[in-house]
Design a protein around this motif. Structure first.
Motif, PDB file in Angstrom:
ATOM      1  N   ASN A  94       0.821  -1.214   0.000  1.00  0.00           N
ATOM      2  CA  ASN A  94       0.000   0.000   0.000  1.00  0.00           C
ATOM      3  C   ASN A  94       0.854   1.264   0.000  1.00  0.00           C
ATOM      4  O   ASN A  94       0.504   2.269  -0.638  1.00  0.00           O
ATOM      5  N   GLN A  95       1.965   1.233   0.726  1.00  0.00           N
ATOM      6  CA  GLN A  95       2.871   2.383   0.724  1.00  0.00           C
ATOM      7  C   GLN A  95       3.428   2.615  -0.681  1.00  0.00           C
ATOM      8  O   GLN A  95       3.501   3.755  -1.161  1.00  0.00           O
ATOM      9  N   LEU A  96       3.808   1.535  -1.352  1.00  0.00           N
ATOM     10  CA  LEU A  96       4.406   1.640  -2.679  1.00  0.00           C
ATOM     11  C   LEU A  96       3.401   2.147  -3.707  1.00  0.00           C
ATOM     12  O   LEU A  96       3.699   3.050  -4.497  1.00  0.00           O
ATOM     13  N   THR A  97       2.211   1.559  -3.721  1.00  0.00           N
ATOM     14  CA  THR A  97       1.220   1.976  -4.712  1.00  0.00           C
ATOM     15  C   THR A  97       0.779   3.410  -4.469  1.00  0.00           C
ATOM     16  O   THR A  97       0.402   4.117  -5.400  1.00  0.00           O
ATOM     17  N   GLY A  98       0.862   3.863  -3.221  1.00  0.00           N
ATOM     18  CA  GLY A  98       0.517   5.241  -2.908  1.00  0.00           C
ATOM     19  C   GLY A  98       1.480   6.254  -3.495  1.00  0.00           C
ATOM     20  O   GLY A  98       1.164   7.447  -3.577  1.00  0.00           O
TER      21      GLY A  98
ATOM     22  N   PRO B  92       7.605  -2.138   6.072  1.00  0.00           N
ATOM     23  CA  PRO B  92       6.286  -1.563   5.760  1.00  0.00           C
ATOM     24  C   PRO B  92       6.081  -0.113   6.181  1.00  0.00           C
ATOM     25  O   PRO B  92       5.019   0.452   5.930  1.00  0.00           O
ATOM     26  N   PHE B  93       7.089   0.515   6.817  1.00  0.00           N
ATOM     27  CA  PHE B  93       6.873   1.836   7.384  1.00  0.00           C
ATOM     28  C   PHE B  93       7.362   2.986   6.505  1.00  0.00           C
ATOM     29  O   PHE B  93       7.200   4.147   6.854  1.00  0.00           O
ATOM     30  N   VAL B  94       8.000   2.668   5.382  1.00  0.00           N
ATOM     31  CA  VAL B  94       8.534   3.709   4.500  1.00  0.00           C
ATOM     32  C   VAL B  94       7.383   4.354   3.745  1.00  0.00           C
ATOM     33  O   VAL B  94       6.642   3.684   3.022  1.00  0.00           O
ATOM     34  N   HIS B  95       7.242   5.660   3.907  1.00  0.00           N
ATOM     35  CA  HIS B  95       6.123   6.372   3.308  1.00  0.00           C
ATOM     36  C   HIS B  95       6.316   6.605   1.808  1.00  0.00           C
ATOM     37  O   HIS B  95       7.447   6.614   1.310  1.00  0.00           O
ATOM     38  N   ALA B  96       5.210   6.843   1.130  1.00  0.00           N
ATOM     39  CA  ALA B  96       5.224   7.032  -0.323  1.00  0.00           C
ATOM     40  C   ALA B  96       6.154   8.159  -0.752  1.00  0.00           C
ATOM     41  O   ALA B  96       6.805   8.071  -1.801  1.00  0.00           O
ATOM     42  N   GLU B  97       6.259   9.212   0.074  1.00  0.00           N
ATOM     43  CA  GLU B  97       7.091  10.364  -0.312  1.00  0.00           C
ATOM     44  C   GLU B  97       8.560   9.986  -0.442  1.00  0.00           C
ATOM     45  O   GLU B  97       9.295  10.608  -1.216  1.00  0.00           O
ATOM     46  N   VAL B  98       9.000   8.997   0.314  1.00  0.00           N
ATOM     47  CA  VAL B  98      10.396   8.566   0.225  1.00  0.00           C
ATOM     48  C   VAL B  98      10.659   7.961  -1.156  1.00  0.00           C
ATOM     49  O   VAL B  98      11.677   8.244  -1.795  1.00  0.00           O
ATOM     50  N   PHE B  99       9.729   7.144  -1.625  1.00  0.00           N
ATOM     51  CA  PHE B  99       9.892   6.516  -2.936  1.00  0.00           C
ATOM     52  C   PHE B  99       9.925   7.560  -4.057  1.00  0.00           C
ATOM     53  O   PHE B  99      10.746   7.474  -4.972  1.00  0.00           O
TER      54      PHE B  99
END
Length: 205
Positions: A45-49, A109-116
């Motif tokens: 979910n974090q990645l797709t976000g 699982p805790f890495v937020h979308a903004e990091v990606f």
């Protein structure tokens, strides 16, 4: 266009040895009003976000991860991986249209979308990009198109460490331990010290 290779083909031996049941990626990490959410689903979910393309590499026997990918229309590669290097190579091989690859671990699982999105954007100015927290390297690690052949040759359990050796890495410093926090042991699941105000504890690594 850069995308994210999500590595979900590990065996999780430390988790099992410490008394964890089944594959740690399928362990419940949180409970919504309707359904339990696993470690893998939280990461996905974090990645797709992030809005970036995602490709998962997982094991043939992990049907739960495959089902999660299918529900989210995320393509995946099946590999009986002997190590992280082989998994990376398989994911890169199956995404030839990408211009860059962000390698991420499904037990983070805790890495937020903004990091990606920040790592992907920075690949426009560097061949290798990596997030850091207090001088400790984290994930995802970004590789640009010129390194594709090197990624395809990876083998063993050292991941892309050999490819990183001797190369200049663009460091992105984040004031958040999420970029180094993984789920490695059963006690790191809910009701543990891993969570502090909704964030992973720095000692979770």
């Amino acid at each position: 266009m850069a995308g994210i290779i999500l590595l979900a083909a590990g065996s999780g031996k430390r988790f099992s040895a410490a008394g964890g049941e089944g594959n740690k990626l399928n362990a419940v990490l949180s409970q919504t009003a309707e359904n339990p959410v696993t470690v893998f689903e939280t990461t996905l979910n974090q990645l797709t976000g992030s809005g970036l393309s995602v490709h998962v590499v997982t094991r043939p026997e992990n049907v739960q991860v495959q089902a999660s990918c299918a529900r989210n229309a995320v393509p995946f590669t099946l590999v009986s991986s002997a190590g992280t290097g082989e998994s990376i190579a398989a994911g890169v091989r199956d995404t030839p249209e990408w211009d860059g690859w962000l390698i991420h671990l499904a037990d983070m699982p805790f890495v937020h979308a903004e990091v990606f999105t920040a790592v992907a954007k920075s690949l426009q100015q560097a061949q290798v990009v990596r997030p850091y927290w207090q001088n400790e390297p984290g994930h995802p690690v970004g590789f640009s198109r010129p390194l594709r052949e090197g990624l395809l040759q990876l083998r063993g359990d050292h991941g892309a460490r050999d490819l990183l050796r001797g190369r200049e890495v663009l460091r992105l410093n984040f004031n958040n331990p999420a970029v180094i926090a993984d789920i490695d042991l059963p006690e790191q699941l809910p009701k543990s010290s891993l969570f502090q105000n909704g964030q992973p504890h720095a000692a979770s690594r």
